[in-house]
Write a protein that holds these residues in place. Structure first.
Motif, short mmCIF file in Angstrom:
data_model
loop_
_atom_site.label_atom_id
_atom_site.label_comp_id
_atom_site.label_asym_id
_atom_site.label_seq_id
_atom_site.Cartn_x
_atom_site.Cartn_y
_atom_site.Cartn_z
N TYR A 108 0.83 -1.20 0.00
CA TYR A 108 0.00 0.00 0.00
C TYR A 108 0.87 1.25 0.00
CZ TYR A 108 -3.69 -3.19 1.50
OH TYR A 108 -4.59 -4.22 1.57
N GLN A 157 -2.86 3.90 2.77
CA GLN A 157 -2.93 3.59 4.20
C GLN A 157 -3.69 4.68 4.95
OE1 GLN A 157 1.00 2.66 5.77
NE2 GLN A 157 1.51 1.64 3.85
N MET A 180 -7.43 4.46 4.00
CA MET A 180 -8.04 3.30 4.63
C MET A 180 -8.31 3.57 6.11
SD MET A 180 -5.89 0.28 2.73
CE MET A 180 -6.47 -1.05 3.81
N ALA A 181 -7.36 4.20 6.78
CA ALA A 181 -7.54 4.52 8.20
C ALA A 181 -8.70 5.50 8.38
CB ALA A 181 -6.25 5.10 8.78
N TYR A 220 -11.97 3.63 7.72
CA TYR A 220 -12.16 2.38 8.49
C TYR A 220 -12.23 1.16 7.57
CZ TYR A 220 -13.14 5.76 12.13
OH TYR A 220 -13.05 6.82 13.00
N ILE A 221 -11.31 1.11 6.62
CA ILE A 221 -11.23 -0.03 5.70
C ILE A 221 -10.04 -0.88 6.12
CG2 ILE A 221 -10.91 -0.76 3.30
CD1 ILE A 221 -12.12 1.99 2.48
N ARG A 222 -10.30 -2.15 6.37
CA ARG A 222 -9.24 -3.07 6.81
C ARG A 222 -8.57 -3.74 5.61
NH1 ARG A 222 -13.75 -4.53 9.40
NH2 ARG A 222 -13.72 -6.61 8.46
N ASN A 223 -7.33 -4.16 5.80
CA ASN A 223 -6.60 -4.90 4.78
C ASN A 223 -7.40 -6.13 4.36
OD1 ASN A 223 -4.21 -5.76 3.20
ND2 ASN A 223 -4.05 -7.33 4.77
N SER A 224 -8.00 -6.82 5.30
CA SER A 224 -8.76 -8.02 4.99
C SER A 224 -9.94 -7.71 4.06
CB SER A 224 -9.26 -8.70 6.26
OG SER A 224 -10.11 -7.83 7.00
N GLU A 225 -10.53 -6.52 4.20
CA GLU A 225 -11.63 -6.12 3.32
C GLU A 225 -11.14 -5.86 1.90
OE1 GLU A 225 -14.99 -3.84 5.72
OE2 GLU A 225 -13.01 -2.91 6.00
N GLU A 282 -10.60 -9.27 0.40
CA GLU A 282 -11.90 -9.87 0.07
C GLU A 282 -12.48 -9.26 -1.20
OE1 GLU A 282 -14.61 -9.35 3.32
OE2 GLU A 282 -13.48 -10.65 4.64
N THR A 333 -17.13 -7.00 -0.29
CA THR A 333 -16.61 -7.83 0.79
C THR A 333 -17.66 -8.85 1.22
OG1 THR A 333 -17.44 -6.43 2.58
CG2 THR A 333 -15.28 -5.86 1.67
#
Length: 102
Positions: free
Chosen positions: A18, A23, A26-27, A30-35, A38, A66
């Motif tokens: 990223y 980064q 995303m912060a 509120y977007i997570r790496n896992s999202e 997905e 997701t």
């Protein structure tokens, strides 16, 4: 230009990274790496725009959903560098969230 399958392989093999901008966004959102993983590797994923003349290298905008139903747009380049991630909204995108409003 990267293909969707190529991008999925980069993500599945955890070879993506990223930018600082991604980064930060995303912060803030509120977007997570896992999202991101997905969304890009989901059955719903598709490249909706290609930018062959992008500033640093060819890139593409990927649409994906997701497991929780969150729609994400992921902008990445051919090497799997994720430039930014966001949830599309109706002010800029049509209801399918894949087509830009004119």
């Amino acid at each position: 230009m990267i293909s969707l399958n190529g991008l999925k392989e980069i993500i599945k093999d955890n070879k993506h990274c990223y930018t600082i901008h991604a980064q930060e966004q995303m912060a803030l959102r509120y977007i997570r790496n896992s999202e991101v993983i997905e969304a890009v590797t989901s059955k719903t994923a598709e490249i909706i725009e290609k930018y062959s003349d992008d500033k640093y290298s060819p890139s593409c905008l990927t649409y994906g959903v997701t497991a929780e139903g969150r729609i994400l747009h992921v902008l990445s380049n051919c090497q799997g560098v994720i430039i930014t991630v966001y949830e599309p909204n109706l002010t800029k995108w049509c209801e399918d969230m894949k087509t830009r409003r004119l």
